[in-house]
Write a protein that holds these residues in place. Structure first.
Motif, PDB file in Angstrom:
ATOM      1  N   ARG A 164       0.863  -1.176   0.000  1.00 17.73           N
ATOM      2  CA  ARG A 164       0.000   0.000   0.000  1.00 17.73           C
ATOM      3  C   ARG A 164       0.897   1.221   0.000  1.00 17.73           C
ATOM      4  NH1 ARG A 164      -5.287  -1.278   1.234  1.00 17.73           N
ATOM      5  NH2 ARG A 164      -5.495  -3.366   2.073  1.00 17.73           N
ATOM      6  N   ALA A 165       0.472   2.294  -0.652  1.00 18.34           N
ATOM      7  CA  ALA A 165       1.267   3.516  -0.698  1.00 18.34           C
ATOM      8  C   ALA A 165       1.599   3.943   0.730  1.00 18.34           C
ATOM      9  CB  ALA A 165       0.506   4.610  -1.420  1.00 18.34           C
ATOM     10  N   GLY A 166       2.874   4.250   0.973  1.00 19.83           N
ATOM     11  CA  GLY A 166       3.280   4.714   2.288  1.00 19.83           C
ATOM     12  C   GLY A 166       3.705   3.608   3.231  1.00 19.83           C
ATOM     13  N   ALA A 167       3.359   2.360   2.930  1.00 21.86           N
ATOM     14  CA  ALA A 167       3.763   1.253   3.797  1.00 21.86           C
ATOM     15  C   ALA A 167       5.133   0.770   3.367  1.00 21.86           C
ATOM     16  CB  ALA A 167       2.757   0.114   3.717  1.00 21.86           C
ATOM     17  N   SER A 168       5.988   0.445   4.339  1.00 19.22           N
ATOM     18  CA  SER A 168       7.344   0.045   3.985  1.00 19.22           C
ATOM     19  C   SER A 168       7.463  -1.461   3.801  1.00 19.22           C
ATOM     20  CB  SER A 168       8.335   0.518   5.047  1.00 19.22           C
ATOM     21  OG  SER A 168       7.948   0.009   6.303  1.00 19.22           O
ATOM     22  N   VAL A 169       6.536  -2.212   4.380  1.00 26.69           N
ATOM     23  CA  VAL A 169       6.632  -3.667   4.312  1.00 26.69           C
ATOM     24  C   VAL A 169       5.698  -4.187   3.217  1.00 26.69           C
ATOM     25  CG1 VAL A 169       6.352  -5.815   5.603  1.00 26.69           C
ATOM     26  CG2 VAL A 169       7.118  -3.734   6.767  1.00 26.69           C
ATOM     27  N   PRO A 170       6.248  -4.913   2.272  1.00 27.66           N
ATOM     28  CA  PRO A 170       5.375  -5.453   1.230  1.00 27.66           C
ATOM     29  C   PRO A 170       4.384  -6.455   1.806  1.00 27.66           C
ATOM     30  CG  PRO A 170       7.616  -6.287   0.991  1.00 27.66           C
ATOM     31  CD  PRO A 170       7.650  -5.261   2.077  1.00 27.66           C
ATOM     32  N   GLU A 171       3.163  -6.403   1.302  1.00 22.83           N
ATOM     33  CA  GLU A 171       2.142  -7.313   1.793  1.00 22.83           C
ATOM     34  C   GLU A 171       2.186  -8.635   1.053  1.00 22.83           C
ATOM     35  OE1 GLU A 171      -1.661  -5.518   1.693  1.00 22.83           O
ATOM     36  OE2 GLU A 171      -1.106  -3.941   3.096  1.00 22.83           O
ATOM     37  N   THR A 172       2.611  -8.589  -0.153  1.00 24.19           N
ATOM     38  CA  THR A 172       2.614  -9.784  -0.981  1.00 24.19           C
ATOM     39  C   THR A 172       3.885  -9.786  -1.809  1.00 24.19           C
ATOM     40  OG1 THR A 172       0.275  -9.358  -1.262  1.00 24.19           O
ATOM     41  CG2 THR A 172       1.199 -11.142  -2.554  1.00 24.19           C
ATOM     42  N   VAL A 173       4.578 -10.883  -1.799  1.00 23.63           N
ATOM     43  CA  VAL A 173       5.749 -11.027  -2.650  1.00 23.63           C
ATOM     44  C   VAL A 173       5.615 -12.364  -3.353  1.00 23.63           C
ATOM     45  CG1 VAL A 173       8.259 -11.159  -2.746  1.00 23.63           C
ATOM     46  CG2 VAL A 173       7.170  -9.761  -0.992  1.00 23.63           C
ATOM     47  N   HIS A 174       5.731 -12.353  -4.640  1.00 23.31           N
ATOM     48  CA  HIS A 174       5.812 -13.642  -5.302  1.00 23.31           C
ATOM     49  C   HIS A 174       6.648 -13.562  -6.560  1.00 23.31           C
ATOM     50  CE1 HIS A 174       2.189 -12.019  -7.249  1.00 23.31           C
ATOM     51  NE2 HIS A 174       2.493 -12.768  -8.261  1.00 23.31           N
ATOM     52  N   VAL A 175       7.074 -14.729  -6.996  1.00 22.95           N
ATOM     53  CA  VAL A 175       7.959 -14.816  -8.151  1.00 22.95           C
ATOM     54  C   VAL A 175       7.198 -15.471  -9.286  1.00 22.95           C
ATOM     55  CG1 VAL A 175      10.101 -15.816  -9.033  1.00 22.95           C
ATOM     56  CG2 VAL A 175       9.995 -14.951  -6.682  1.00 22.95           C
ATOM     57  N   LYS A 176       7.282 -14.858 -10.427  1.00 23.49           N
ATOM     58  CA  LYS A 176       6.584 -15.378 -11.612  1.00 23.49           C
ATOM     59  C   LYS A 176       7.647 -15.795 -12.630  1.00 23.49           C
ATOM     60  CE  LYS A 176       3.355 -13.499 -15.085  1.00 23.49           C
ATOM     61  NZ  LYS A 176       2.174 -14.356 -15.028  1.00 23.49           N
ATOM     62  N   HIS A 177       7.675 -17.077 -12.933  1.00 25.71           N
ATOM     63  CA  HIS A 177       8.559 -17.564 -13.990  1.00 25.71           C
ATOM     64  C   HIS A 177       7.775 -17.523 -15.292  1.00 25.71           C
ATOM     65  CE1 HIS A 177      11.829 -19.010 -11.411  1.00 25.71           C
ATOM     66  NE2 HIS A 177      10.872 -19.242 -10.531  1.00 25.71           N
ATOM     67  N   VAL A 178       8.259 -16.766 -16.234  1.00 25.10           N
ATOM     68  CA  VAL A 178       7.539 -16.615 -17.494  1.00 25.10           C
ATOM     69  C   VAL A 178       7.989 -17.715 -18.456  1.00 25.10           C
ATOM     70  CG1 VAL A 178       7.094 -15.079 -19.438  1.00 25.10           C
ATOM     71  CG2 VAL A 178       7.346 -14.138 -17.122  1.00 25.10           C
ATOM     72  N   ALA A 179       7.026 -18.437 -19.000  1.00 18.95           N
ATOM     73  CA  ALA A 179       7.320 -19.476 -19.991  1.00 18.95           C
ATOM     74  C   ALA A 179       7.560 -18.789 -21.329  1.00 18.95           C
ATOM     75  CB  ALA A 179       6.169 -20.463 -20.076  1.00 18.95           C
ATOM     76  N   VAL A 180       8.813 -18.433 -21.567  1.00 25.11           N
ATOM     77  CA  VAL A 180       9.151 -17.565 -22.706  1.00 25.11           C
ATOM     78  C   VAL A 180       8.685 -18.157 -24.033  1.00 25.11           C
ATOM     79  CG1 VAL A 180      11.115 -16.625 -23.994  1.00 25.11           C
ATOM     80  CG2 VAL A 180      11.070 -16.477 -21.490  1.00 25.11           C
ATOM     81  N   ALA A 181       8.755 -19.473 -24.171  1.00 25.27           N
ATOM     82  CA  ALA A 181       8.436 -20.107 -25.453  1.00 25.27           C
ATOM     83  C   ALA A 181       6.977 -19.899 -25.850  1.00 25.27           C
ATOM     84  CB  ALA A 181       8.763 -21.593 -25.388  1.00 25.27           C
ATOM     85  N   HIS A 182       6.096 -19.741 -24.861  1.00 25.78           N
ATOM     86  CA  HIS A 182       4.662 -19.679 -25.172  1.00 25.78           C
ATOM     87  C   HIS A 182       3.983 -18.402 -24.685  1.00 25.78           C
ATOM     88  CE1 HIS A 182       5.163 -23.895 -26.082  1.00 25.78           C
ATOM     89  NE2 HIS A 182       5.666 -24.085 -24.876  1.00 25.78           N
ATOM     90  N   ALA A 183       4.676 -17.594 -23.891  1.00 30.25           N
ATOM     91  CA  ALA A 183       4.020 -16.484 -23.208  1.00 30.25           C
ATOM     92  C   ALA A 183       3.587 -15.407 -24.186  1.00 30.25           C
ATOM     93  CB  ALA A 183       4.973 -15.871 -22.180  1.00 30.25           C
ATOM     94  N   PRO A 184       2.430 -14.775 -23.929  1.00 31.11           N
ATOM     95  CA  PRO A 184       2.059 -13.602 -24.718  1.00 31.11           C
ATOM     96  C   PRO A 184       2.871 -12.395 -24.259  1.00 31.11           C
ATOM     97  CG  PRO A 184       0.430 -14.000 -23.010  1.00 31.11           C
ATOM     98  CD  PRO A 184       1.451 -15.114 -22.900  1.00 31.11           C
ATOM     99  N   ALA A 185       3.020 -11.419 -25.129  1.00 34.28           N
ATOM    100  CA  ALA A 185       3.706 -10.175 -24.774  1.00 34.28           C
ATOM    101  C   ALA A 185       2.718  -9.281 -24.047  1.00 34.28           C
ATOM    102  CB  ALA A 185       4.269  -9.503 -26.024  1.00 34.28           C
ATOM    103  N   LEU A 186       2.310  -9.748 -22.870  1.00 32.03           N
ATOM    104  CA  LEU A 186       1.293  -9.025 -22.109  1.00 32.03           C
ATOM    105  C   LEU A 186       1.590  -9.211 -20.629  1.00 32.03           C
ATOM    106  CD1 LEU A 186      -1.497  -7.498 -22.334  1.00 32.03           C
ATOM    107  CD2 LEU A 186      -2.547  -9.713 -21.912  1.00 32.03           C
TER     108      LEU A 186
END
Ligand SMILES: [Zn+2]
Length: 129
Positions: free
Chosen positions: A46-68
């Motif tokens: 949230r704006a102004g908060a220093s601690v992230p509420e959600t962190v996650h990692v997204k591995h993009v499947a480059v061979a099939h992923a849309p440019a979106l």
């Protein structure tokens, strides 16, 4: 627009629209042919908060992923929001950046006020030589 549509119908319709947009998008490899791998580390705060509420990692499947890269806002009461960082990420990938970062403020609204969620992303990419 029917005003009495259920939330689940709206959610499934949003999902269907998202799939259609993905289907209509060019493939990521068509936009950035030299891209080999791409990983995105996403933090939502949230704006102004220093601690992230959600962190996650997204591995993009480059061979099939849309440019979106249109990421939903994680505030369940938010409407009209989301984080479309497609142009920022494509620009970084075209410049062959191995590591890049940026942020995007949600411009949706919650029940009572403007949504204050901010998405921060770090991209880690490798390229074919
Ligand atoms: Zn939002």
């Amino acid at each position: 627009m029917a005003s009495f549509r259920s939330r689940s119908t709206e959610a499934s319709q949003a999902a269907a629209e998202r799939r259609q947009r993905e289907d209509r998008s060019p493939r990521l490899l068509a936009e950035v042919p030299t891209l080999a791998t791409l990983k995105l580390e996403l933090e939502e705060t949230r704006a102004g908060a220093s601690v992230p509420e959600t962190v996650h990692v997204k591995h993009v499947a480059v061979a099939h992923a849309p440019a979106l890269f249109d990421l939903p806002c994680l505030d369940t009461t938010c409407t009209g929001g989301g984080h479309d960082v497609t142009q920022q990420i494509l620009a970084a990938l075209r410049s062959k950046a191995a590591r890049f970062q940026g942020e995007h403020a949600c411009n949706g609204t919650t029940r009572t006020a403007a949504c204050t969620r901010v998405l921060r992303y770090v991209g880690l990419a490798t390229y074919k030589t």
